[in-house]
Scaffold this active site. Structure first.
Site, PDB file in Angstrom:
ATOM      1  N   CYS A 162       0.802  -1.228   0.000  1.00 54.41           N
ATOM      2  CA  CYS A 162       0.000   0.000   0.000  1.00 54.41           C
ATOM      3  C   CYS A 162       0.835   1.277   0.000  1.00 54.41           C
ATOM      4  O   CYS A 162       2.043   1.269   0.119  1.00 54.41           O
ATOM      5  CB  CYS A 162      -1.064  -0.025   1.076  1.00 54.41           C
ATOM      6  SG  CYS A 162      -2.375  -1.205   0.608  1.00 54.41           S
ATOM      7  N   ASP A 163       0.093   2.403  -0.112  1.00 52.78           N
ATOM      8  CA  ASP A 163       0.654   3.648  -0.622  1.00 52.78           C
ATOM      9  C   ASP A 163       1.802   4.234   0.185  1.00 52.78           C
ATOM     10  O   ASP A 163       2.721   4.814  -0.384  1.00 52.78           O
ATOM     11  CB  ASP A 163      -0.454   4.701  -0.730  1.00 52.78           C
ATOM     12  CG  ASP A 163      -1.473   4.363  -1.785  1.00 52.78           C
ATOM     13  OD1 ASP A 163      -1.562   3.184  -2.169  1.00 52.78           O
ATOM     14  OD2 ASP A 163      -2.203   5.271  -2.230  1.00 52.78           O
ATOM     15  N   LYS A 164       1.744   4.162   1.490  1.00 53.33           N
ATOM     16  CA  LYS A 164       2.799   4.760   2.309  1.00 53.33           C
ATOM     17  C   LYS A 164       3.591   3.708   3.069  1.00 53.33           C
ATOM     18  O   LYS A 164       4.772   3.890   3.346  1.00 53.33           O
ATOM     19  CB  LYS A 164       2.203   5.779   3.291  1.00 53.33           C
ATOM     20  CG  LYS A 164       1.427   6.898   2.612  1.00 53.33           C
ATOM     21  CD  LYS A 164       2.271   7.644   1.592  1.00 53.33           C
ATOM     22  CE  LYS A 164       1.473   8.694   0.851  1.00 53.33           C
ATOM     23  NZ  LYS A 164       0.371   8.141   0.058  1.00 53.33           N
ATOM     24  N   CYS A 233      -5.123  -2.547  -3.796  1.00 49.20           N
ATOM     25  CA  CYS A 233      -6.209  -2.356  -4.766  1.00 49.20           C
ATOM     26  C   CYS A 233      -5.869  -2.941  -6.136  1.00 49.20           C
ATOM     27  O   CYS A 233      -4.711  -3.201  -6.459  1.00 49.20           O
ATOM     28  CB  CYS A 233      -6.545  -0.883  -4.882  1.00 49.20           C
ATOM     29  SG  CYS A 233      -7.416  -0.240  -3.432  1.00 49.20           S
ATOM     30  N   SER A 539      -3.642  10.525  -6.546  1.00 47.57           N
ATOM     31  CA  SER A 539      -3.608   9.081  -6.392  1.00 47.57           C
ATOM     32  C   SER A 539      -3.063   8.470  -7.671  1.00 47.57           C
ATOM     33  O   SER A 539      -3.233   9.013  -8.765  1.00 47.57           O
ATOM     34  CB  SER A 539      -5.018   8.556  -6.132  1.00 47.57           C
ATOM     35  OG  SER A 539      -5.095   7.167  -6.338  1.00 47.57           O
TER      36      SER A 539
END
Length: 650
Positions: A162-164, A233, A539
């Protein structure tokens, strides 16, 4: 007075107590020499290990640390006891367990520690987004402190997605470069049958507001989007892009990125990664040997070929800085993106929009790198965690049974030709795939801006590869105001041809991503005819003519904060040469410099003190183009200068 019922317990069992119990049986495996020469903490650590139930006879095993971003409390049968923030970290405890059992079966002693991560999707459009990017640096610091706090660790296995969380983990492993380490990406979510994906459902509110979908559709699709309880995702956003970048850096085993969460192939990756870590330690190969300048070159090349998230323009320099390597510059990004074709057809870039799990079955990162190898774009001598070079890994992959069987599996399961998911350079050229990132200048972005060229609708780009848009500015200084206008069907609604100017959401307030805005635009009937410029970020799943990272930011006096409502803004983007401009029409740079910023920018929103500190420190360290890092030498120098000036002029 009525006493609250929780003031005391009615359970008589609470009084079943004791003050003493037999400690663990056995003897610590230590020698007189060790008692004389070892630090007291070393001996006490062994006592703690025995106290937690580890067999004292096995305490001579080499100590390896497993770090992860695990979140939530999950029962053994998978049922939720307490929810995590997102599916990405919900199942990674299973990877930790598989790796730990592998380590212990080999005679090693595994340790595990956690630092969970937030969900950018959950915080989109909320005040929580002001902490998102800043969290990355904090988590990297915590991970590094956890590594150093296990004095006898012999290596580190980092498990994250995930993103971070995943960029933070890579920064931490890079910062512990004197140790061997292996990165295990947490994998991706399955597609949901007869349902929208996790990118689409983030636009339900906007589509409903415009009457594009009925209420029943919204409530059903919002519930059904996740095809599996774990995994990042289904699109090539920041989470998935970070996975392929980690593999391209050489930190992960070949074909590690984008593995389907919960599947046997996913658990197998954790076990093999644990073996690889022990092998690295045995051969004295440390992370610094892997994270070379060549490794970062390869990461940027693979990012371009995948059409990856623009957030990696923040994260790759940060990982390089943590590794003690030169941070890539805008010129480096521009050069690489001009020379590297996009080869992957995946959400959100399209045109067919395959899911990340389908990219995995089509061959994932090594399949893409085969094409890049043949184009001569990779540094094939770069070392990897296999102990082999990147070129040697690719030679294995090309002839592997794994490659053949998984590509066949994609066709068997979904009827999809893997060569339509990961294209050859010739096929990508024939399909007119745009390159990934274009860097822009102009009187509104004297220090630069960027746009994800792959996200611009192909029909808006002419035969020469030019996207040109000019229209009146709709100026907003908050995301809430912009999203209200996008959802509106009244006089204040966003009209075709306009340019949304979203100013004042740059690094000074935490540089929140604006997916709530860009996703809503995507599903407006006339959304393709609207452009967006902002000093914030996007995003990885954002689409459209959306220009971000506009610098200087509005709160630093940048010209983006000086645009008046209705003034005409022109975007000129050459998606082939990857250059362009954003300009305020009829106004010179000198005239813009004389203007005052919008009054709304003079007062900041309710920014957490933690984020204000992050903003100050990263600004002193090169700002967003430098990766939003903490450059200790630069910060210390500026503090010394400031203290000296304060002393001289109290």
């Amino acid at each position: 007075m009525t006493l609250p019922r929780f003031l005391d317990s009615t359970d008589p069992e609470i009084y079943t107590l004791r003050t003493m119990s037999a400690g663990p049986a056995g003897r610590l495996p230590i020698s007189p020499e060790m008692l004389r020469g070892a630090a007291s903490g070393t001996i006490f650590g062994l006592t703690q290990d025995a106290g937690m139930g580890w067999d004292p006879r096995k305490l001579n095993g080499k100590e390896f640390l497993i770090l992860s971003t695990q979140g939530g409390i999950r029962a053994a049968d998978g049922a939720p006891i307490a929810l995590g923030y997102h599916t990405g970290h919900w199942e990674v405890g299973l990877l930790m367990e598989a790796a730990a059992r592998t380590l212990s079966s080999a005679g090693a002693t595994p340790f595990a520690a956690y630092c969970s991560d937030p969900c950018d999707g959950r915080t989109n459009g909320t005040k929580g987004m002001l902490d998102s990017l800043a969290y990355r640096n904090d988590a990297a610091i915590v991970f590094r402190r956890l590594i150093r706090s296990l004095p006898n660790r012999r290596g580190v296995l980092g498990i994250a997605t995930c993103d971070k969380g995943l960029p933070a983990m890579m920064m931490a492993l890079a910062g512990a470069g004197d140790l061997p380490s292996v990165l295990v990406p947490g994998g991706v979510m399955l597609m949901a049958q007869d349902a929208e994906n996790t990118a689409q459902v983030q636009t339900l509110a906007s589509r409903f507001a415009h009457g594009d979908i009925p209420f029943e559709h919204a409530v059903e699709m919002g519930c059904r989007a996740c095809g599996s309880p774990g995994g990042g995702c289904q699109f090539m956003g920041t989470a998935a892009t970070s996975q392929v970048v980690g593999e391209a850096l050489g930190l992960s085993l070949p074909h590690a990125a984008l593995s389907p969460s919960g599947a046997p192939i996913w658990l197998d990756l954790a076990r093999r990664s644990a073996v690889a870590l022990m092998d690295l330690e045995q051969r004295h190969q440390i992370t610094r040997d892997i994270l070379t300048d060549d490794a970062f070159h390869n990461a940027m090349v693979v990012h371009a070929a995948f059409g990856g998230s623009t957030n990696l323009v923040l994260h790759i320099p940060a990982i390089a800085h943590a590794a003690g390597r030169r941070r890539p510059t805008v010129e480096d990004w521009s050069r690489i993106n001009r020379s590297v074709p996009r080869l992957v057809d995946v959400l959100p870039n399209g045109p067919t929009h395959y899911a990340t799990v389908q990219v995995f079955l089509a061959g994932g990162a090594p399949e893409v790198m085969l094409h890049l190898r043949d184009l001569g774009l990779l540094k094939l001598e770069a070392r990897t965690v296999t102990g082999l070079t990147l070129g040697e890994n690719l030679a294995w992959w090309e002839k592997s049974e794994r490659r053949r069987r998984l590509r066949e599996k994609l066709f068997t399961l979904d009827g999809v030709d893997p060569d339509r998911v990961i294209l050859s350079p010739a096929a990508a050229r024939a399909s007119q795939f745009a390159s990934t990132v274009t860097f822009l200048g102009g009187n509104l972005a004297p220090d630069g801006a960027l746009v994800k060229s792959t996200a611009i609708a192909p029909e808006l780009i002419d035969r020469q590869g030019i996207y040109l848009h000019e229209g009146p500015a709709r100026v907003f200084t908050s995301e809430d105001a912009a999203i209200a206008a996008i959802k509106s069907t009244g006089a204040d609604a966003i009209r075709a041809g306009e340019v949304i100017v979203l100013a004042g959401i740059g690094p000074a307030i935490g540089m929140p991503e604006t997916y709530q805005v860009t996703s809503a635009l995507k599903y407006l009937p006339h959304g393709k005819q609207v452009a967006l410029i902002t000093d914030g970020r996007f995003s990885g799943v954002s689409t459209g003519a959306c220009v971000g990272h506009v610098s200087p930011e509005a709160r630093a006096g940048g010209p983006i904060g000086k645009i008046h409502e209705g003034e005409r803004v022109r975007l000129h983007i050459d998606t082939r040469s990857l250059v362009g401009t954003i300009e305020l029409v009829g106004v010179t740079a000198a005239e813009l410099a004389q203007r005052n910023s919008a009054p709304a920018l003079r007062t900041a929103p309710d920014i957490p003190d933690d984020t204000r500190l992050w903003a100050a420190l990263q600004n002193a360290s090169g700002g967003s183009w430098g990766g939003c890092v903490y450059d200790v030498a630069s910060i210390a120098e500026l503090l010394d200068l400031g203290l000296a000036a304060k002393k001289a002029f109290p």
